[in-house]
Design a protein around this motif. Sequence first.
Motif, PDB file in Angstrom:
ATOM      1  N   ALA B 216       0.817  -1.200   0.000  1.00 27.87           N
ATOM      2  CA  ALA B 216       0.000   0.000   0.000  1.00 27.87           C
ATOM      3  C   ALA B 216       0.857   1.258   0.000  1.00 27.87           C
ATOM      4  CB  ALA B 216      -0.922   0.001   1.206  1.00 27.87           C
ATOM      5  N   LYS B 217       1.887   1.248   0.811  1.00 28.10           N
ATOM      6  CA  LYS B 217       2.650   2.495   0.948  1.00 28.10           C
ATOM      7  C   LYS B 217       4.147   2.255   0.809  1.00 28.10           C
ATOM      8  CE  LYS B 217      -0.694   3.779   4.138  1.00 28.10           C
ATOM      9  NZ  LYS B 217      -0.746   2.658   4.964  1.00 28.10           N
TER      10      LYS B 217
ATOM     11  N   THR C   3       2.308  13.079  -2.660  1.00 27.76           N
ATOM     12  CA  THR C   3       1.796  11.951  -1.890  1.00 27.76           C
ATOM     13  C   THR C   3       0.377  12.205  -1.411  1.00 27.76           C
ATOM     14  OG1 THR C   3       3.007  12.932  -0.080  1.00 27.76           O
ATOM     15  CG2 THR C   3       3.968  10.964  -1.090  1.00 27.76           C
ATOM     16  N   GLU C  12     -10.406   0.084  -4.181  1.00 24.82           N
ATOM     17  CA  GLU C  12      -9.341   0.177  -3.195  1.00 24.82           C
ATOM     18  C   GLU C  12      -9.797   0.974  -1.976  1.00 24.82           C
ATOM     19  OE1 GLU C  12      -5.277  -0.205  -5.798  1.00 24.82           O
ATOM     20  OE2 GLU C  12      -5.834   1.717  -4.983  1.00 24.82           O
ATOM     21  N   THR C  13      -9.134   0.720  -0.877  1.00 26.75           N
ATOM     22  CA  THR C  13      -9.477   1.440   0.339  1.00 26.75           C
ATOM     23  C   THR C  13      -8.766   2.790   0.334  1.00 26.75           C
ATOM     24  OG1 THR C  13      -9.210  -0.741   1.297  1.00 26.75           O
ATOM     25  CG2 THR C  13      -9.804   1.035   2.799  1.00 26.75           C
ATOM     26  N   ILE C  14      -9.499   3.825   0.668  1.00 24.70           N
ATOM     27  CA  ILE C  14      -8.895   5.148   0.749  1.00 24.70           C
ATOM     28  C   ILE C  14      -8.424   5.379   2.184  1.00 24.70           C
ATOM     29  CG2 ILE C  14      -9.382   7.622   0.609  1.00 24.70           C
ATOM     30  CD1 ILE C  14     -11.360   6.982  -1.611  1.00 24.70           C
ATOM     31  N   ASP C  15      -7.200   5.821   2.299  1.00 26.47           N
ATOM     32  CA  ASP C  15      -6.630   6.116   3.608  1.00 26.47           C
ATOM     33  C   ASP C  15      -7.525   7.134   4.327  1.00 26.47           C
ATOM     34  OD1 ASP C  15      -5.092   6.658   5.756  1.00 26.47           O
ATOM     35  OD2 ASP C  15      -3.227   6.971   4.625  1.00 26.47           O
ATOM     36  N   PRO C  16      -8.073   6.766   5.497  1.00 31.09           N
ATOM     37  CA  PRO C  16      -9.032   7.668   6.169  1.00 31.09           C
ATOM     38  C   PRO C  16      -8.453   9.054   6.441  1.00 31.09           C
ATOM     39  CG  PRO C  16      -8.912   5.558   7.291  1.00 31.09           C
ATOM     40  CD  PRO C  16      -7.843   5.545   6.251  1.00 31.09           C
ATOM     41  N   SER C  17      -7.133   9.131   6.592  1.00 31.18           N
ATOM     42  CA  SER C  17      -6.535  10.437   6.912  1.00 31.18           C
ATOM     43  C   SER C  17      -6.653  11.402   5.744  1.00 31.18           C
ATOM     44  CB  SER C  17      -5.060  10.254   7.281  1.00 31.18           C
ATOM     45  OG  SER C  17      -4.352   9.808   6.149  1.00 31.18           O
ATOM     46  N   LEU C  18      -6.898  10.857   4.551  1.00 34.27           N
ATOM     47  CA  LEU C  18      -7.000  11.715   3.380  1.00 34.27           C
ATOM     48  C   LEU C  18      -8.394  12.315   3.216  1.00 34.27           C
ATOM     49  CD1 LEU C  18      -5.061   9.588   0.764  1.00 34.27           C
ATOM     50  CD2 LEU C  18      -4.357  11.778   1.706  1.00 34.27           C
ATOM     51  N   ASP C  40     -18.130   3.748   4.335  1.00 34.46           N
ATOM     52  CA  ASP C  40     -17.093   3.482   3.335  1.00 34.46           C
ATOM     53  C   ASP C  40     -17.205   4.402   2.132  1.00 34.46           C
ATOM     54  OD1 ASP C  40     -16.001   1.539   4.840  1.00 34.46           O
ATOM     55  OD2 ASP C  40     -17.084  -0.108   3.877  1.00 34.46           O
TER      56      ASP C  40
END
Lengths: 293, 253, 254
Positions: B216-217, C3, C12-18, C40
């Motif tokens: 992922a990262k 980034t 895909e899962t989106i990073d919650p922090s974004l 979600d």
Amino acid sequence: MPREAEPSLNEKQFVTQALQENLRLDGRQLDQYRPLELTFGDQYGVADVTLGKTRVLAKATAEVTVPYIDRPLDGIFTIATELSPMTSPAFEVNRPTETEVLLSRLLEKTVRRSGALDTESLCLVAGQKCWSVRVDVHVVSHDGGLTDAACVAVVAALRHFRKPDTSMEAGRLTVYTPAEREPVPLSWLHSPLCVTWSFFGEDGETAVLDATWLEEQVRVASCTVSLNKHGEICQIAKLGGMPVDAVVLLQCTSVALVKVKEFSDLLDRRLAEDLKKREKGGFMAELRAENDR
Amino acid sequence: MTATTAPKAALGVLPRSDGSAKYSHAGYTLTASVNGPIEAQRRDEHAYEAHVEVIVRPAAGVGGTRERHLESLLQSSLAQLILVKNFPRSLIQVVLQIEDSPENDYVNTKLVQASLNFAIMPALVQTAILALLSAGVPMRATATATAVAVVHQDGAKKMVVDPSPREVETASSVHVLAFTSHNGLLLAESEGDFTVGEWDDVYETAKEICCRSTPAKEGTAMVLDDEEPSATDMRQFLRSTMESKVAADLHWK
Amino acid sequence: MATGHPIVLPGETIDPSLIPSHPKNPLRLGPGLRHIPPTDIVPTVAGQLITNPAKNSMWIEYNSNRYIPTPSDLILTQILRSTTDAYLCLLSPHTAPATLPHLAFEGATKKTRPVLQPGQLVYARVALANKHMDAELECVSAATGKADGLGPVGNPAAGSGGCAFDVSLGFARRLLMARSRAEGGVGVLEMLAGEEGGGLAFETAVGRNGRVWVGSESARTVVLVGRALQETDRGGLGLEGQRRLVRRLVREMR
């Protein structure tokens, strides 16, 4: 399936008007072809031709069958053309359109009827066994100039093709697999190619080479000349449309010869390049086969 | 004979269709076009969802029952991935043209009635997915697929990934599996004799190829690649292909 | 690539922090995202995830070829035929036609309505779009009753029809940006009309459906502008590349 929409009035009017000023939408000269590219596949008999945004793929195959009863000494040679929905969603599977019928007739007349492939050489046992050679033409992308591109693809595929080697011993026919004996090329006599002229204007006075799909939809008449590099004309097709001056047509034919010579040269060059590449590859393959055992 | 070359793909190869992809892997070369959503024919029209049409065209000869079978398998798999409810009464058309497939040098094939090799299935799935992504058709998830053959040789059992036509012929069973990007099993199709145990092994092997956790990262990709350089990571391949496409599209940002 | 704007694939899962979290404004989802209740947010297309914390919105930036009608988009459409009270128009090939009511023109009444020939190009706005219905278009602003530049473009019957050119949807959107040079990175039209193009005189109508109409007195100018647009789009040219292209085309077509 929804039919192909006609171009708008604005486009129709503009294309004709611009051509009168010797202007084409893509900036080409009236007698200029789009860049023609020819590549071969990994296997024998696969040719991929691109002409601008038009792309045609041809694949030649062969199998042993029984010859036709009325022609016991001839092999079978067919060209199958089908426009799939990949070309445009307006084409349906198993429902030939006019474009498709015209394209296959022209290819038939140009390549098959002109005796480009020696069908007698395809005969194995008179009246009993012969080769059936088939070329499948796939139009992958259609932006005009289909006949010209498809013809190059068919000729290229057939000249690139190798059929399995055979032998006759005491009345027994043996067909060797590629692993046993290197396949052999077809007996090819000459390479006829198509050049299509499109006519514009009220009296069809503007003659244009290699029309795009938009131009093809606007033209008032068209004429396809098939000839080989020796200047022998195999067929001329002017299927209706506006009448065209005979003198103009004569000029078109002589320009067509120049273009056909260019295409023939390209074909010969590409075939030679491919052969060279294969010789190296073939040698490597043999080494590898040795190692496998 | 083992043609385990790395997969290659190019997107947007057909300028006149909404989305397209050319994909080659293990000797197979295919081109796919996607058009949609477009107007559906009356008989295909569905009041609440888009009709997904899949057409498989062999390189030579006319398509037969074999192609129709592959089409129906693909159709039901792709319809699960595409958000069909977004486009009621419309049609999403996927056309797959086979250009090249590896030949078996040890037999002379009859080609007028084309019969597709079963092992082409993963390439069909992969090409269709890439073309759909290139067309920007909304999807629930992506998918990756692979073929695994079980070969019995000298009394020992062997798993062959991406088998060649020769290996397919000698294998006791061939399996094609596709997984969604959520690790769900999307498609499982098998041919030949096999035991439940064998199938479990096949499942694990395929899952390893299709569902390796996407790094992922921050560049964990490199570490993973070093550990197992032999097997191709299909998911990573899909991602990097799309990344370069998006980057090219958004060059102006 | 920054980034903060990752490339995502469908599902895909989106990073919650974004995900932007504004205390008051509701979160607004743009194209390419879907919300699966309860919490979600999932991408549905492959593209770059863009977030705007100030407006509390997020969307996926991507390019495609098939136009899906969205209300208030400006589009370039083609009349297919007329029915009793509306024109049927083509937004993109092989799709169901959109309707353009006879009364949706400036100053149109039951007695005085514009007469448009089939095949005529019209610059219009999408008034209504819904996945269950065919789109509805208008050539008049409902608020002011004015055309605001909408309506038929060019006059093919009089020999000044101009021409339409196909571009990708992403490029059309960039052309339509209020500050297309600064934000979208396209200056090709400005350059053609300005110093690099030698002050060409032409008009354009950019349709969000990936069609651009170019009109001018001179056919040469229309071809030049059309080619410049298409080559900029296909070649993915930057501002410097566009400048070189314009110079080259002007030289070639003189």
